[in-house]
Design an enzyme around this catalytic site. Sequence first.
Site, mmCIF file in Angstrom:
data_model
loop_
_atom_site.group_PDB
_atom_site.id
_atom_site.type_symbol
_atom_site.label_atom_id
_atom_site.label_comp_id
_atom_site.label_asym_id
_atom_site.label_seq_id
_atom_site.Cartn_x
_atom_site.Cartn_y
_atom_site.Cartn_z
ATOM 1 C CG LEU A 288 52.358 -3.391 -34.375
ATOM 2 C CD1 LEU A 288 52.340 -4.025 -35.588
ATOM 3 C CD2 LEU A 288 54.041 -3.054 -33.833
ATOM 4 C CE1 TYR B 230 51.648 -5.550 -45.358
ATOM 5 C CE2 TYR B 230 53.087 -3.695 -44.360
ATOM 6 C CZ TYR B 230 52.092 -4.981 -44.159
ATOM 7 O OH TYR B 230 51.735 -5.535 -42.792
ATOM 8 N NE ARG C 57 59.665 -1.095 -37.543
ATOM 9 C CZ ARG C 57 59.869 -2.234 -36.889
ATOM 10 N NH1 ARG C 57 60.118 -1.984 -35.409
ATOM 11 N NH2 ARG C 57 59.728 -3.371 -37.466
ATOM 12 C CB CYS D 288 45.577 -8.862 -17.863
ATOM 13 S SG CYS D 288 45.697 -10.466 -18.097
ATOM 14 C CG HIS E 23 55.757 -12.987 -34.358
ATOM 15 N ND1 HIS E 23 56.620 -12.159 -33.379
ATOM 16 C CD2 HIS E 23 55.490 -11.909 -35.323
ATOM 17 C CE1 HIS E 23 56.501 -10.711 -33.806
ATOM 18 N NE2 HIS E 23 55.835 -10.705 -35.058
ATOM 19 C CD GLU F 142 60.276 -12.038 -40.457
ATOM 20 O OE1 GLU F 142 61.185 -12.397 -39.633
ATOM 21 O OE2 GLU F 142 59.119 -11.567 -40.119
ATOM 22 C CB CYS G 87 49.926 -11.692 -22.359
ATOM 23 S SG CYS G 87 49.595 -13.097 -21.065
ATOM 24 C CB SER H 224 48.455 -7.466 -45.423
ATOM 25 O OG SER H 224 48.110 -8.885 -44.689
ATOM 26 C CD GLU I 189 54.479 -10.649 -39.510
ATOM 27 O OE1 GLU I 189 55.047 -9.777 -38.645
ATOM 28 O OE2 GLU I 189 53.622 -10.845 -40.236
ATOM 29 C CG ASP J 149 50.433 -16.542 -47.479
ATOM 30 O OD1 ASP J 149 51.423 -16.932 -46.859
ATOM 31 O OD2 ASP J 149 50.087 -17.029 -48.611
ATOM 32 C CB CYS K 274 50.336 -11.007 -15.238
ATOM 33 S SG CYS K 274 49.075 -9.821 -15.810
ATOM 34 C CG LEU L 80 52.600 -6.954 -30.385
ATOM 35 C CD1 LEU L 80 52.475 -8.344 -30.538
ATOM 36 C CD2 LEU L 80 52.110 -6.147 -31.746
ATOM 37 N NE ARG M 64 45.055 -4.630 -29.083
ATOM 38 C CZ ARG M 64 45.225 -3.150 -28.991
ATOM 39 N NH1 ARG M 64 44.593 -2.381 -29.869
ATOM 40 N NH2 ARG M 64 45.588 -2.858 -27.782
ATOM 41 C CE1 TYR M 65 48.265 -3.622 -31.729
ATOM 42 C CE2 TYR M 65 48.492 -5.543 -33.193
ATOM 43 C CZ TYR M 65 48.627 -4.838 -32.017
ATOM 44 O OH TYR M 65 49.128 -5.508 -30.863
ATOM 45 C CB CYS N 16 51.808 -14.077 -16.881
ATOM 46 S SG CYS N 16 51.302 -14.808 -18.702
ATOM 47 C CG MET O 6 48.896 -7.715 -35.923
ATOM 48 S SD MET O 6 50.676 -8.357 -35.911
ATOM 49 C CE MET O 6 51.021 -9.375 -34.486
#
Length: 420
Positions: free
Chosen positions: A71, A103, A95, A403, A257, A341, A181, A110, A337, A334, A398, A77, A144-145, A395, A55
């Site tokens: 994201l 952060y 947010r 996919c 998660h 969190e 997925c 991160s 999360e 790490d 799905c 997601l 991904r983000y 799935c 991610m």
Amino acid sequence: MALRTPLSRACLRTKISPATSVLSQWRRGNATVAPPVTQDATGSKGPTAMVFMNMGGPSTTDEVGTFLSRLFADADLIPLGRLQNYIGPLIARRRTPKIIKQYADIGGGSPIRKWSEHQAAEMCKILDKTSPETAPHKPYVAFRYADPLTEHMYQRLLEDGFGGGKGGRAVAFTQYPQYSCSTTGSSLNELWKWRQRLEGKRATGEVDPSGSIQWSVIDRWPTHSGLVEAFAQNIEAKLAEYPEDRRDNVILLFSAHSLPMSVVNRGDPYPAEVAATVWAVMQRLGMKNQYRLVWQSQVGPQPWLGAQTSDTVKNLMKKGNTDMVLIPIAFTSDHIETLYELDKEVIGEDAEGHEGVKRVESLNGSPVFINALADLAKVHLHSGVACSPQMLLRCPGCVSERCLEQKKFFAKQDQRLEAV
């Protein structure tokens, strides 16, 4: 990405565990750019690009807004329905201020990029020795983000001499041990998309497909013996911090998660695979302690997989259970999360900092874990298989055409691997 408030007021929660001696040697911020690789094959089937997929996370607070925008734009997601393109950016903007503060509280960004690059590089060093025929092994990271994004990783592959008419072998190695997925599936969809765009007609077979990159995937590894051993050793080390007369009564809370129940009910395999990891770890530990699998990082008001980690800790403490160990069982390093969190919210707030509530060290630079990665990669490289049979099963609920096409692509890669 924790969330205890309604979606419109949601604030991403990402956590980072206490800094370790290895992490302290690194500075937060942008990771050092690795030098370019070239097609300097030293083995009969090398070089091999080893691409770690995850991610990702913002390396600095300046990157938080962009990270959240990407994201919340990903329906794999966080499915937000037909209004995703409107609601996603709105949530991200609302947010961002709070997530920037989170952060900042864990050091300004991160550490996931640094850990990912470290793990990939160390794994490749081992592979060069254990699998010389596929050497040299070149480490890449595709987030991904966050940077480095999948598209940038793919462009770098081309610049480094892979594909573009030259062929070459690359392995997409998911750093989510348990398949979903929403995570691995989304990363593979993105990889497939950029392959189609950046390798042009070679990607579609219209022009000499042998000149494009030959891909295979390590798509899940929830019960690999090395992964289980790495978790078990870290748990044993944390349990050793309790007095001997309390040790066997410590409750182990494996935290992963969560997923929206709409994704679970569609047939996503993630809950079962996380449970498989937990069971394997408990078997290795001899089933000495009581345990539960709990779920964190719920986002929004819709039903998500539970019980929630935070609620579990509070409820157990009300019942007089004050010795608990939190184990991030679905994370390989790490990030927010764990560091925010779990450490600051669950332990710091929900458990009010009680000395009996602790968190197991994340895998990070664990030599046992890195050797497990190398073993997984070596077995995969020598298997001649493009992906697991399980990955090709959609799935039951799905309806994603993307996919479907992605799975068709990787299924066809088997034919190319057999020809090598």
